[in-house]
Design a protein around this motif. Sequence first.
Motif, short mmCIF file in Angstrom:
data_model
loop_
_atom_site.label_atom_id
_atom_site.label_comp_id
_atom_site.label_asym_id
_atom_site.label_seq_id
_atom_site.Cartn_x
_atom_site.Cartn_y
_atom_site.Cartn_z
N ARG A 23 -71.36 35.77 -92.90
CA ARG A 23 -72.00 36.73 -91.93
C ARG A 23 -73.16 36.12 -91.46
N SER A 24 -74.15 35.12 -91.96
CA SER A 24 -75.24 34.75 -91.67
C SER A 24 -74.93 33.49 -90.53
N ARG A 27 -74.18 35.46 -87.46
CA ARG A 27 -75.48 35.73 -86.93
C ARG A 27 -76.10 34.80 -86.17
N GLU A 28 -75.89 33.43 -86.65
CA GLU A 28 -76.59 32.43 -86.03
C GLU A 28 -75.72 31.66 -84.90
N ILE A 126 -77.90 26.47 -92.65
CA ILE A 126 -78.16 27.86 -92.41
C ILE A 126 -79.82 28.14 -92.49
N SER A 127 -80.19 29.40 -91.59
CA SER A 127 -81.73 29.63 -92.30
C SER A 127 -81.87 30.66 -93.21
N HIS A 129 -83.94 33.14 -93.27
CA HIS A 129 -84.11 34.34 -92.70
C HIS A 129 -82.78 35.07 -92.37
N SER A 130 -81.85 34.36 -91.73
CA SER A 130 -80.53 34.91 -91.70
C SER A 130 -79.88 35.30 -92.92
N LEU A 133 -81.85 38.63 -93.95
CA LEU A 133 -81.44 39.82 -93.28
C LEU A 133 -80.22 40.30 -93.70
N GLU A 134 -78.90 39.56 -93.83
CA GLU A 134 -77.68 40.03 -94.25
C GLU A 134 -77.92 40.66 -95.76
#
Length: 160
Positions: A23-24, A27-28, A126-127, A129-130, A133-134
Amino acid sequence: MVKSYEIVFEDISETKPAEILARSFYREGKECKIDIKRESGKVVIRVRISGKNGNGNGKRFKKIIISRERISECGEDTAIILDYPGKRFHKLGKNVWCINASKIAEKFSCSREFPLLGAIARTGLISLHSLILEIYNDYDKMEAHKRALAVRRGFEGLRV
């Protein structure tokens, strides 16, 4: 040029971290596919991230293996991030990184896959942050906070 990756979680204890990773990526804005299978009595999850050229149509993926055990063969296009409880954080070889994910997971009362997610973020795929958030979207505030801290420690612990 964005490369295509296949992240393989071998012998995992919880599927949720791989779902959070997928999902991350979404999101990106990265296309990805997740497969969960049982192979040789172990649960194996594959997260495939397609590059700009698609690269999912028979072309090779750059593979990242997330594992508990040391894998003796490491090809040029393979990076391995291991949960290595016996040692402090270090790099074993050109493409093999180890982190004491079990110790971090024990400290934050979560599965060892969460610190390994942080290690994946440290590679730049991947970041952080992402991922965080997930995690907060999936768990209640207290449980999310513990897992987010484990991810951050995994990120900080890996030296690439």
